[in-house]
Design a protein around this motif. Structure first.
Motif, PDB file in Angstrom:
ATOM      1  N   GLN A 199       0.856  -1.192   0.000  1.00  0.00           N
ATOM      2  CA  GLN A 199       0.000   0.000   0.000  1.00  0.00           C
ATOM      3  C   GLN A 199       0.890   1.239   0.000  1.00  0.00           C
ATOM      4  OE1 GLN A 199      -2.397   0.417   3.539  1.00  0.00           O
ATOM      5  NE2 GLN A 199      -3.193   2.400   2.928  1.00  0.00           N
ATOM      6  N   ILE A 200       0.572   2.222  -0.861  1.00  0.00           N
ATOM      7  CA  ILE A 200       1.319   3.479  -0.872  1.00  0.00           C
ATOM      8  C   ILE A 200       0.898   4.283   0.351  1.00  0.00           C
ATOM      9  CG2 ILE A 200       1.682   5.670  -2.075  1.00  0.00           C
ATOM     10  CD1 ILE A 200       1.300   4.113  -4.707  1.00  0.00           C
ATOM     11  N   VAL A 201       1.878   4.566   1.225  1.00  0.00           N
ATOM     12  CA  VAL A 201       1.588   5.312   2.450  1.00  0.00           C
ATOM     13  C   VAL A 201       2.368   6.624   2.506  1.00  0.00           C
ATOM     14  CG1 VAL A 201       0.896   3.280   3.763  1.00  0.00           C
ATOM     15  CG2 VAL A 201       3.299   4.017   3.792  1.00  0.00           C
ATOM     16  N   GLY A 202       3.098   6.930   1.467  1.00  0.00           N
ATOM     17  CA  GLY A 202       3.814   8.196   1.401  1.00  0.00           C
ATOM     18  C   GLY A 202       4.456   8.368   0.045  1.00  0.00           C
ATOM     19  N   TYR A 203       4.819   9.596  -0.242  1.00  0.00           N
ATOM     20  CA  TYR A 203       5.509   9.873  -1.501  1.00  0.00           C
ATOM     21  C   TYR A 203       6.327  11.152  -1.356  1.00  0.00           C
ATOM     22  CZ  TYR A 203       1.937  13.419  -2.531  1.00  0.00           C
ATOM     23  OH  TYR A 203       1.119  14.514  -2.481  1.00  0.00           O
ATOM     24  N   CYS A 204       7.285  11.298  -2.230  1.00  0.00           N
ATOM     25  CA  CYS A 204       8.067  12.530  -2.276  1.00  0.00           C
ATOM     26  C   CYS A 204       8.530  12.761  -3.709  1.00  0.00           C
ATOM     27  CB  CYS A 204       9.253  12.474  -1.320  1.00  0.00           C
ATOM     28  SG  CYS A 204      10.531  11.311  -1.797  1.00  0.00           S
ATOM     29  N   TYR A 205       8.897  13.996  -3.978  1.00  0.00           N
ATOM     30  CA  TYR A 205       9.337  14.337  -5.315  1.00  0.00           C
ATOM     31  C   TYR A 205      10.114  15.641  -5.272  1.00  0.00           C
ATOM     32  CZ  TYR A 205       5.384  17.588  -5.264  1.00  0.00           C
ATOM     33  OH  TYR A 205       4.501  18.592  -4.931  1.00  0.00           O
ATOM     34  N   ALA A 206      10.755  15.944  -6.371  1.00  0.00           N
ATOM     35  CA  ALA A 206      11.406  17.240  -6.553  1.00  0.00           C
ATOM     36  C   ALA A 206      10.827  17.872  -7.808  1.00  0.00           C
ATOM     37  CB  ALA A 206      12.919  17.070  -6.692  1.00  0.00           C
ATOM     38  N   SER A 207      10.736  19.177  -7.766  1.00  0.00           N
ATOM     39  CA  SER A 207      10.266  19.925  -8.926  1.00  0.00           C
ATOM     40  C   SER A 207      11.178  21.125  -9.139  1.00  0.00           C
ATOM     41  CB  SER A 207       8.819  20.381  -8.734  1.00  0.00           C
ATOM     42  OG  SER A 207       8.698  21.197  -7.581  1.00  0.00           O
ATOM     43  N   ARG A 254      12.676  30.210 -14.604  1.00  0.00           N
ATOM     44  CA  ARG A 254      13.755  30.920 -15.292  1.00  0.00           C
ATOM     45  C   ARG A 254      15.008  30.030 -15.367  1.00  0.00           C
ATOM     46  NH1 ARG A 254      10.772  35.225 -13.781  1.00  0.00           N
ATOM     47  NH2 ARG A 254      10.129  36.568 -15.407  1.00  0.00           N
ATOM     48  N   ASP A 255      15.714  30.106 -16.484  1.00  0.00           N
ATOM     49  CA  ASP A 255      16.794  29.172 -16.780  1.00  0.00           C
ATOM     50  C   ASP A 255      17.930  29.178 -15.757  1.00  0.00           C
ATOM     51  OD1 ASP A 255      17.813  27.133 -18.512  1.00  0.00           O
ATOM     52  OD2 ASP A 255      19.316  28.588 -19.184  1.00  0.00           O
ATOM     53  N   ALA A 256      18.242  30.312 -15.180  1.00  0.00           N
ATOM     54  CA  ALA A 256      19.349  30.365 -14.220  1.00  0.00           C
ATOM     55  C   ALA A 256      19.055  29.536 -12.964  1.00  0.00           C
ATOM     56  CB  ALA A 256      19.664  31.807 -13.835  1.00  0.00           C
ATOM     57  N   PHE A 257      17.800  29.183 -12.732  1.00  0.00           N
ATOM     58  CA  PHE A 257      17.422  28.343 -11.596  1.00  0.00           C
ATOM     59  C   PHE A 257      17.460  26.848 -11.926  1.00  0.00           C
ATOM     60  CE2 PHE A 257      15.052  32.276 -10.425  1.00  0.00           C
ATOM     61  CZ  PHE A 257      15.535  32.444  -9.139  1.00  0.00           C
ATOM     62  N   ARG A 258      17.968  26.472 -13.089  1.00  0.00           N
ATOM     63  CA  ARG A 258      17.872  25.088 -13.564  1.00  0.00           C
ATOM     64  C   ARG A 258      18.571  24.071 -12.671  1.00  0.00           C
ATOM     65  NH1 ARG A 258      21.236  27.883 -16.576  1.00  0.00           N
ATOM     66  NH2 ARG A 258      23.337  27.117 -17.034  1.00  0.00           N
ATOM     67  N   HIS A 259      19.449  24.510 -11.782  1.00  0.00           N
ATOM     68  CA  HIS A 259      20.147  23.594 -10.881  1.00  0.00           C
ATOM     69  C   HIS A 259      19.574  23.633  -9.460  1.00  0.00           C
ATOM     70  CE1 HIS A 259      23.062  22.914 -14.024  1.00  0.00           C
ATOM     71  NE2 HIS A 259      23.206  24.214 -14.158  1.00  0.00           N
ATOM     72  N   THR A 260      18.407  24.244  -9.324  1.00  0.00           N
ATOM     73  CA  THR A 260      17.761  24.388  -8.015  1.00  0.00           C
ATOM     74  C   THR A 260      16.401  23.711  -8.059  1.00  0.00           C
ATOM     75  OG1 THR A 260      18.894  26.490  -7.690  1.00  0.00           O
ATOM     76  CG2 THR A 260      16.994  26.054  -6.283  1.00  0.00           C
ATOM     77  N   VAL A 261      16.119  22.907  -7.042  1.00  0.00           N
ATOM     78  CA  VAL A 261      14.841  22.198  -6.984  1.00  0.00           C
ATOM     79  C   VAL A 261      14.125  22.499  -5.671  1.00  0.00           C
ATOM     80  CG1 VAL A 261      15.670  20.311  -8.451  1.00  0.00           C
ATOM     81  CG2 VAL A 261      15.745  20.065  -5.963  1.00  0.00           C
ATOM     82  N   GLU A 262      12.830  22.205  -5.686  1.00  0.00           N
ATOM     83  CA  GLU A 262      12.008  22.281  -4.479  1.00  0.00           C
ATOM     84  C   GLU A 262      11.462  20.878  -4.203  1.00  0.00           C
ATOM     85  OE1 GLU A 262       8.143  24.590  -2.593  1.00  0.00           O
ATOM     86  OE2 GLU A 262       8.819  25.103  -4.611  1.00  0.00           O
ATOM     87  N   PRO A 263      11.744  20.338  -3.016  1.00  0.00           N
ATOM     88  CA  PRO A 263      11.253  19.001  -2.683  1.00  0.00           C
ATOM     89  C   PRO A 263       9.905  19.067  -1.967  1.00  0.00           C
ATOM     90  CG  PRO A 263      12.722  19.729  -0.980  1.00  0.00           C
ATOM     91  CD  PRO A 263      12.641  20.852  -1.987  1.00  0.00           C
TER      92      PRO A 263
END
Length: 162
Positions: free
Chosen positions: A60-68, A73-82
């Motif tokens: 059973q799926i009881v949790g999940y996580c991801y990054a987006s 803007r392109d200069a932020f391409r190496h920065t993610v929000e989890p």
């Protein structure tokens, strides 16, 4: 227990978990529940570049996580929000910690350099989780969200990957 990447069909359980937070928590600033189809569209968009992981307990799926992507803007391409969400019946079992550990491990093998997490405050559990992984608070915005008839602060925690 196991952690694995998102698979088609997981969006049903994922949307149920997330909709609980939408309807009963200020952890997300969204106010309208998402259908499984809307969640699938979101997942497909995010997984083009970053991991989306689910935590299984007795199949059973009881949790999940991801990054987006943090910002378009392109200069932020190496920065993610989890983001990490755990089913309300399974808090306090280390699920969020296990998911976050795997997400950070996977992000370390990408071109990700900085991780910025926005946390609706107060949220002691989320703050502890982030600080356990070496995130430091870098900002605090007062009264920027309005949900359930109250103003909500937003804190920012940051971690730089080596």
């Amino acid at each position: 227990m196991s952690i694995r990447p998102y698979q088609m069909g997981d969006e049903v359980a994922i949307s149920r978990i997330y909709n609980h937070y939408i309807l009963h928590s200020s952890a997300t600033f969204e106010v309208e529940p998402l259908s499984a189809g809307q969640m699938q569209e979101r997942i497909e968009k995010y997984t083009k570049s970053y991991p989306w992981l689910v935590y299984l307990l007795d199949e059973q799926i009881v949790g999940y996580c991801y990054a987006s992507q943090y910002h378009s803007r392109d200069a932020f391409r190496h920065t993610v929000e989890p983001s990490v969400y755990v089913h309300q019946d399974f808090h306090g079992r280390g699920i969020g910690h296990a998911l976050y550990a795997e997400l950070l491990s996977q992000l370390a093998h990408t071109d990700c350099h900085t991780i910025i997490s926005a946390i609706a405050l107060p949220n002691a559990g989320s703050v502890r989780l982030h600080e356990a992984f070496g995130f430091t608070q870098v900002g605090h915005l007062a009264q920027v969200g309005h949900k359930f008839g109250q103003w909500i602060d937003l804190g920012y925690w940051q971690k730089t990957l080596n």
